[in-house]
Design a protein around this motif. Sequence first.
Motif, PDB file in Angstrom:
ATOM      1  N   LEU A  34       0.827  -1.201   0.000  1.00 30.37           N
ATOM      2  CA  LEU A  34       0.000   0.000   0.000  1.00 30.37           C
ATOM      3  C   LEU A  34       0.866   1.257   0.000  1.00 30.37           C
ATOM      4  CD1 LEU A  34      -3.042   0.639   0.179  1.00 30.37           C
ATOM      5  CD2 LEU A  34      -2.748   0.820   2.638  1.00 30.37           C
ATOM      6  N   HIS A  35       0.562   2.177  -0.922  1.00 29.29           N
ATOM      7  CA  HIS A  35       1.281   3.455  -1.027  1.00 29.29           C
ATOM      8  C   HIS A  35       0.267   4.577  -0.901  1.00 29.29           C
ATOM      9  CE1 HIS A  35       5.044   1.622  -2.523  1.00 29.29           C
ATOM     10  NE2 HIS A  35       4.199   0.695  -2.932  1.00 29.29           N
ATOM     11  N   LEU A  36       0.407   5.378   0.148  1.00 28.31           N
ATOM     12  CA  LEU A  36      -0.504   6.500   0.369  1.00 28.31           C
ATOM     13  C   LEU A  36       0.090   7.775  -0.185  1.00 28.31           C
ATOM     14  CD1 LEU A  36      -1.598   5.849   4.042  1.00 28.31           C
ATOM     15  CD2 LEU A  36      -2.991   5.594   1.993  1.00 28.31           C
ATOM     16  N   ILE A  37      -0.763   8.577  -0.771  1.00 24.92           N
ATOM     17  CA  ILE A  37      -0.357   9.893  -1.249  1.00 24.92           C
ATOM     18  C   ILE A  37      -1.453  10.866  -0.823  1.00 24.92           C
ATOM     19  CG2 ILE A  37      -1.368   9.549  -3.531  1.00 24.92           C
ATOM     20  CD1 ILE A  37       1.020  11.196  -4.638  1.00 24.92           C
ATOM     21  N   TYR A  38      -1.041  12.072  -0.483  1.00 23.02           N
ATOM     22  CA  TYR A  38      -1.984  13.034   0.074  1.00 23.02           C
ATOM     23  C   TYR A  38      -2.198  14.254  -0.816  1.00 23.02           C
ATOM     24  CZ  TYR A  38      -0.943  10.116   4.041  1.00 23.02           C
ATOM     25  OH  TYR A  38      -0.777   9.028   4.851  1.00 23.02           O
ATOM     26  N   ASP A  39      -1.466  14.359  -1.894  1.00 20.79           N
ATOM     27  CA  ASP A  39      -1.530  15.524  -2.776  1.00 20.79           C
ATOM     28  C   ASP A  39      -2.143  15.125  -4.120  1.00 20.79           C
ATOM     29  OD1 ASP A  39      -1.164  17.786  -4.312  1.00 20.79           O
ATOM     30  OD2 ASP A  39       1.023  17.797  -4.158  1.00 20.79           O
ATOM     31  N   PRO A  40      -3.352  15.607  -4.438  1.00 22.97           N
ATOM     32  CA  PRO A  40      -3.973  15.240  -5.709  1.00 22.97           C
ATOM     33  C   PRO A  40      -3.182  15.704  -6.924  1.00 22.97           C
ATOM     34  CG  PRO A  40      -5.318  16.864  -4.554  1.00 22.97           C
ATOM     35  CD  PRO A  40      -4.211  16.483  -3.634  1.00 22.97           C
ATOM     36  N   ASN A  41      -2.372  16.737  -6.746  1.00 27.30           N
ATOM     37  CA  ASN A  41      -1.556  17.220  -7.867  1.00 27.30           C
ATOM     38  C   ASN A  41      -0.365  16.313  -8.163  1.00 27.30           C
ATOM     39  OD1 ASN A  41      -3.131  19.607  -8.281  1.00 27.30           O
ATOM     40  ND2 ASN A  41      -2.180  20.455  -6.453  1.00 27.30           N
ATOM     41  N   ALA A  42      -0.048  15.419  -7.237  1.00 30.34           N
ATOM     42  CA  ALA A  42       1.116  14.543  -7.411  1.00 30.34           C
ATOM     43  C   ALA A  42       0.739  13.108  -7.749  1.00 30.34           C
ATOM     44  CB  ALA A  42       1.968  14.572  -6.145  1.00 30.34           C
ATOM     45  N   VAL A  43      -0.554  12.796  -7.801  1.00 29.00           N
ATOM     46  CA  VAL A  43      -0.966  11.409  -7.993  1.00 29.00           C
ATOM     47  C   VAL A  43      -0.538  10.864  -9.358  1.00 29.00           C
ATOM     48  CG1 VAL A  43      -3.309  11.851  -8.831  1.00 29.00           C
ATOM     49  CG2 VAL A  43      -2.805   9.748  -7.600  1.00 29.00           C
ATOM     50  N   TYR A  44      -0.610  11.667 -10.392  1.00 29.97           N
ATOM     51  CA  TYR A  44      -0.230  11.205 -11.729  1.00 29.97           C
ATOM     52  C   TYR A  44       1.256  10.838 -11.773  1.00 29.97           C
ATOM     53  CZ  TYR A  44       0.698  11.196 -16.733  1.00 29.97           C
ATOM     54  OH  TYR A  44       1.115  10.838 -17.990  1.00 29.97           O
ATOM     55  N   ASP A  45       2.103  11.733 -11.266  1.00 30.70           N
ATOM     56  CA  ASP A  45       3.551  11.461 -11.271  1.00 30.70           C
ATOM     57  C   ASP A  45       3.899  10.247 -10.410  1.00 30.70           C
ATOM     58  OD1 ASP A  45       4.090  13.568 -13.004  1.00 30.70           O
ATOM     59  OD2 ASP A  45       4.391  14.999 -11.360  1.00 30.70           O
ATOM     60  N   LYS A  46       3.228  10.115  -9.273  1.00 35.34           N
ATOM     61  CA  LYS A  46       3.465   8.965  -8.396  1.00 35.34           C
ATOM     62  C   LYS A  46       3.048   7.678  -9.099  1.00 35.34           C
ATOM     63  CE  LYS A  46       4.451   6.946  -4.473  1.00 35.34           C
ATOM     64  NZ  LYS A  46       5.798   6.882  -3.941  1.00 35.34           N
ATOM     65  N   ALA A  47       1.935   7.705  -9.789  1.00 35.88           N
ATOM     66  CA  ALA A  47       1.472   6.521 -10.515  1.00 35.88           C
ATOM     67  C   ALA A  47       2.446   6.153 -11.629  1.00 35.88           C
ATOM     68  CB  ALA A  47       0.075   6.759 -11.083  1.00 35.88           C
ATOM     69  N   LYS A  48       2.978   7.153 -12.324  1.00 32.43           N
ATOM     70  CA  LYS A  48       3.944   6.888 -13.401  1.00 32.43           C
ATOM     71  C   LYS A  48       5.198   6.201 -12.852  1.00 32.43           C
ATOM     72  CE  LYS A  48       4.142   8.277 -17.276  1.00 32.43           C
ATOM     73  NZ  LYS A  48       3.884   7.641 -18.566  1.00 32.43           N
ATOM     74  N   SER A  49       5.687   6.662 -11.701  1.00 31.50           N
ATOM     75  CA  SER A  49       6.922   6.088 -11.153  1.00 31.50           C
ATOM     76  C   SER A  49       6.679   4.761 -10.442  1.00 31.50           C
ATOM     77  CB  SER A  49       7.603   7.082 -10.205  1.00 31.50           C
ATOM     78  OG  SER A  49       6.813   7.317  -9.067  1.00 31.50           O
ATOM     79  N   LEU A  50       5.541   4.614  -9.767  1.00 35.43           N
ATOM     80  CA  LEU A  50       5.250   3.403  -8.992  1.00 35.43           C
ATOM     81  C   LEU A  50       4.756   2.252  -9.859  1.00 35.43           C
ATOM     82  CD1 LEU A  50       4.938   2.117  -6.153  1.00 35.43           C
ATOM     83  CD2 LEU A  50       2.638   3.088  -6.101  1.00 35.43           C
ATOM     84  N   LYS A  51       4.012   2.579 -10.907  1.00 35.42           N
ATOM     85  CA  LYS A  51       3.360   1.568 -11.749  1.00 35.42           C
ATOM     86  C   LYS A  51       2.506   0.621 -10.896  1.00 35.42           C
ATOM     87  CE  LYS A  51       7.002   1.674 -15.251  1.00 35.42           C
ATOM     88  NZ  LYS A  51       7.023   3.061 -15.274  1.00 35.42           N
ATOM     89  N   PRO A  52       1.481   1.187 -10.246  1.00 38.50           N
ATOM     90  CA  PRO A  52       0.648   0.378  -9.348  1.00 38.50           C
ATOM     91  C   PRO A  52      -0.246  -0.595 -10.104  1.00 38.50           C
ATOM     92  CG  PRO A  52      -0.310   2.538  -9.596  1.00 38.50           C
ATOM     93  CD  PRO A  52       1.011   2.568 -10.330  1.00 38.50           C
ATOM     94  N   ASP A  53      -0.761  -1.573  -9.373  1.00 39.04           N
ATOM     95  CA  ASP A  53      -1.714  -2.524  -9.927  1.00 39.04           C
ATOM     96  C   ASP A  53      -3.144  -2.025  -9.776  1.00 39.04           C
ATOM     97  OD1 ASP A  53       0.105  -4.860 -10.581  1.00 39.04           O
ATOM     98  OD2 ASP A  53       0.622  -4.472  -8.481  1.00 39.04           O
ATOM     99  N   LEU A  54      -3.334  -1.012  -8.914  1.00 41.94           N
ATOM    100  CA  LEU A  54      -4.651  -0.440  -8.656  1.00 41.94           C
ATOM    101  C   LEU A  54      -4.462   0.959  -8.079  1.00 41.94           C
ATOM    102  CD1 LEU A  54      -7.810  -0.797  -8.238  1.00 41.94           C
ATOM    103  CD2 LEU A  54      -7.237  -1.605  -5.959  1.00 41.94           C
ATOM    104  N   ILE A  55      -5.376   1.877  -8.435  1.00 43.53           N
ATOM    105  CA  ILE A  55      -5.369   3.236  -7.888  1.00 43.53           C
ATOM    106  C   ILE A  55      -6.740   3.486  -7.278  1.00 43.53           C
ATOM    107  CG2 ILE A  55      -5.170   5.704  -8.394  1.00 43.53           C
ATOM    108  CD1 ILE A  55      -3.405   4.871 -10.825  1.00 43.53           C
ATOM    109  N   ILE A  56      -6.754   3.969  -6.026  1.00 42.49           N
ATOM    110  CA  ILE A  56      -8.003   4.311  -5.348  1.00 42.49           C
ATOM    111  C   ILE A  56      -7.972   5.796  -5.023  1.00 42.49           C
ATOM    112  CG2 ILE A  56      -9.467   3.919  -3.331  1.00 42.49           C
ATOM    113  CD1 ILE A  56      -8.352   1.073  -3.206  1.00 42.49           C
ATOM    114  N   LEU A  57      -9.005   6.510  -5.473  1.00 48.43           N
ATOM    115  CA  LEU A  57      -9.097   7.955  -5.276  1.00 48.43           C
ATOM    116  C   LEU A  57     -10.298   8.291  -4.400  1.00 48.43           C
ATOM    117  CD1 LEU A  57      -8.675   9.042  -9.014  1.00 48.43           C
ATOM    118  CD2 LEU A  57      -6.877   8.839  -7.294  1.00 48.43           C
ATOM    119  N   ASP A  58     -10.106   9.204  -3.467  1.00 44.31           N
ATOM    120  CA  ASP A  58     -11.199   9.693  -2.636  1.00 44.31           C
ATOM    121  C   ASP A  58     -11.827  10.885  -3.344  1.00 44.31           C
ATOM    122  OD1 ASP A  58     -12.931  10.580  -0.713  1.00 44.31           O
ATOM    123  OD2 ASP A  58     -11.432  10.825   0.852  1.00 44.31           O
TER     124      ASP A  58
END
Length: 125
Positions: A34-58
């Motif tokens: 599990l990788h938590l991120i708190y900044d909606p402006n950084a979610v795209y860049d984090k997803a690009k670098s992490l290459k997650p299997d699933l993304i959950i957005l509030d």
Amino acid sequence: MQHTLTNKKILVLDKGSRILSVMDDIMFYRNFDLHLIYDPNAVYDKAKSLKPDLIILDYLLLDEDCELVCRDLKEDKDLANVPVFVVTAYRSKRAIADSYKCDALFLKPLDLDVLASRIDYLMAS
């Protein structure tokens, strides 16, 4: 011979810890990375670098930007196949879920069995 088990990676955008308790419950079902991120402006860049299997957005965190974040993720060739879940307390959002291009929209309170089942299904495909 050493056997390495790779856990599925889930990226969760949750500023106010509104869905963190749900993620704790999901972790009870499966052992995810599990990788938590708190900044909606950084979610795209984090997803690009992490290459997650699933993304959950509030949804509450993203407000009107939820649609834009989902579109950015789904229109990226490297992230297009990553399932994106949106969690919301607003029933009216179900009607516009298709415009988000998200793979699932879950209304709070969440049914953990259904959510866990859907996570398993989408992460396996």
